[in-house]
Design an enzyme around this catalytic site. Structure first.
Site, PDB file in Angstrom:
ATOM      1  N   LYS A   1       0.837  -1.208   0.000  1.00 27.50           N
ATOM      2  CA  LYS A   1       0.000   0.000   0.000  1.00 27.50           C
ATOM      3  C   LYS A   1       0.870   1.256   0.000  1.00 27.50           C
ATOM      4  CE  LYS A   1      -3.854   1.799   2.841  1.00 27.50           C
ATOM      5  NZ  LYS A   1      -4.624   1.500   4.087  1.00 27.50           N
TER       6      LYS A   1
ATOM      7  N   SER B   1      -9.462   1.656   3.753  1.00 25.27           N
ATOM      8  CA  SER B   1      -8.604   2.440   2.879  1.00 25.27           C
ATOM      9  C   SER B   1      -7.635   1.595   2.049  1.00 25.27           C
ATOM     10  CB  SER B   1      -7.794   3.434   3.715  1.00 25.27           C
ATOM     11  OG  SER B   1      -6.913   2.761   4.601  1.00 25.27           O
TER      12      SER B   1
ATOM     13  N   SER C   1      -9.708  -0.812   7.782  1.00 22.12           N
ATOM     14  CA  SER C   1      -9.123  -0.607   6.449  1.00 22.12           C
ATOM     15  C   SER C   1      -8.526  -1.849   5.807  1.00 22.12           C
ATOM     16  CB  SER C   1      -8.059   0.493   6.507  1.00 22.12           C
ATOM     17  OG  SER C   1      -8.688   1.746   6.667  1.00 22.12           O
TER      18      SER C   1
END
Length: 477
Positions: free
Chosen positions: A80, A155, A179
């Site tokens: 990420k 997220s 997330s």
């Protein structure tokens, strides 16, 4: 299996081939990159393509002797974009941070690579990694491979889409309120949110320490297509790193249970409507665990609504002081407006109230610790409704309520530092099309392995979602 189809294999199956020498790391990585070329232009999950470095690393791994090969030898993974990776921007989806180049790797990157993994790309996140949907002015929107009518989640939305669409066998993500679990639920992936102190965390590009709630609630983890892949990969993730002074070097596998594991089961959605498909998923998961030898008892755990709402209001109190100035200075109008909505949905604790809630966290955690002493696992809803549409959180307080307000089972576990797995238990046929429905399994502190065991038992009965997704993608593209 033809080499071009190696992207279909999960980390466990692929690593057996690479470690035995039946498949080379270069072959495994090449197949993942070809799949990325085929599907990523439409989905926009990987926003930093690292193919050159990945192929060079794979070639170097090709020549390793069998005893040098780690558990993730040649397994393609994604990272990420809010985590440091040497020489790449830790942009966190923020335009103003697009040139924030990491001086060193974060612990999770080092740990994955030490285990033999190959990073093929970096995945998208919303601005400041603070939405349950994934879109930002820097890289744009990530789309759900099940269809445009479902948000990709957030997220860690780029990671959830990448792993389920076949772009890497594992996807890194992190979770402060859901997330990892939101994108897992949106895309049909399986994950386990680790408990506090389990996975070492630190970004060398940081110039200041995070707030106390962020330190206590935020954790690093992985999303996978098969639950067994977590047993293979998470032991590498939890390797110690001195840069995280609060990391606890506890072994991944705990002591085996003396007898059948007792599981508390709840359908209570605390006043929110429970969709029939979500209830059906919970019942399917209950039946799968019963058939696997677990002892299920429908019983109410300590009040998750009170704990979850209190926890998120505490986090919002900290964010209002420590993070809001950066959001105001660097964020888009969208994210600035959304945080005003968050503050309306979760009125921040401030001043004395905030300090008292920091203290009350121990009270909540103690209640659950005592409950979970009797029931080492707790089967709960993750969300009361099927996953929401893109940008639902931007539709005022009602939208934020549908996205985050009702997700008390998610962030309550972050507030208390408890591990929680999220696994698909049903493929619902809804008006917009097929959609996975995930449930949650909460475990005792340090017993992520038990939550993963339960996820495997559910998956053994229900089946993994990836083959259904790939067939759907073939039909609709």
């Amino acid at each position: 299996m033809p080499n071009k189809d190696l992207w279909r294999l999960g980390a466990h199956d692929l690593s057996q081939l690479t470690r035995s020498g039946a498949v080379s790391p270069t072959e495994a990585v090449t197949a993942a990159l070809a799949r990325m070329d085929a599907v990523n232009p439409d989905l926009n999950a990987v926003v930093d393509d690292l193919r050159d470095a990945a192929l060079a690393r794979a070639e170097a791994l090709d020549s390793q002797s069998p005893r040098q090969r780690g558990p993730l030898h040649g397994v393609p993974v994604t990272i990420k974009i809010n985590i440091d990776q040497t020489g790449h921007a830790t942009s966190n989806g923020v335009l103003a941070l697009r040139d924030l180049i990491a001086p060193d790797d974060a612990p999770v990157v080092q740990n994955l690579e030490r285990a033999g993994a190959v990073v093929i790309g970096r995945t998208n996140t919303p601005e400041f990694s603070f939405r349950a949907d994934t879109d930002n002015p820097l890289h744009g929107r990530t789309h759900n491979p099940w269809g445009r009518h479902i948000s990709a989640g957030g997220s860690s939305g780029g990671g959830g889409v990448a792993v389920m669409a076949g772009m890497g066998a594992l996807a890194h993500g992190n979770d402060i309120g859901g997330s990892l679990r939101f994108p897992a639920a949106a895309n049909g992936a399986v994950t386990v949110k680790p408990g506090f102190g389990r996975v070492p965390a630190w970004n060398p590009s940081q110039t200041a320490e995070r707030g106390l709630m962020a330190q206590l609630m935020s954790v690093q983890g992985l999303m996978a297509r098969q639950a067994a892949d977590l047993h293979l990969s998470m032991p590498a993730m939890i390797a110690p790193d001195p840069r995280d002074p609060f990391h606890a070097p506890v072994p991944w596998q705990g002591a085996p249970a003396a007898g059948p594991v007792r599981v508390a089961f709840t359908r209570n959605t605390h006043g929110y409507d429970l969709h029939p498909e979500v209830e059906a998923a919970l019942l399917d998961a209950r039946d799968a665990l019963t058939d696997a030898g677990y002892i299920l008892e429908e019983v109410e755990p300590p009040d998750v609504f009170e704990i979850g709402r209190a926890g998120y209001r505490t986090l919002m109190g900290e964010i209002k002081t420590l993070m809001k100035p950066d959001i105001d200075a660097m964020g888009s109008e969208t994210i600035r407006s959304l945080f005003q909505t968050y503050f309306a949905e979760f009125p921040p604790f401030e001043g004395d109230e905030l300090l008292k809630m920091y203290a009350k966290r121990s009270h909540f955690a103690r209640q659950w610790a005592m409950f979970i002493e009797r029931y080492p696992l707790v089967l709960t809803p993750f969300q009361p409704q099927p996953f929401f549409a893109p940008d639902r959180d931007l539709e005022g307080v009602a939208g934020a309520h549908d996205v985050l307000g009702c997700a008390v089972y998610s962030y309550a576990m972050n507030f208390m530092g408890l591990p929680a797995a999220c696994v698909p238990a049903r493929l619902a046929q809804l008006p917009g099309g097929p959609q996975p429905i995930n449930i949650q399994i909460v475990a005792q502190r340090w017993r992520e392995d038990m939550a993963v065991d339960a996820a495997i038992a559910i998956e053994d009965r229900i089946g993994a979602m990836a083959p259904h997704l790939w067939a759907h993608m073939d039909r609709t593209h």
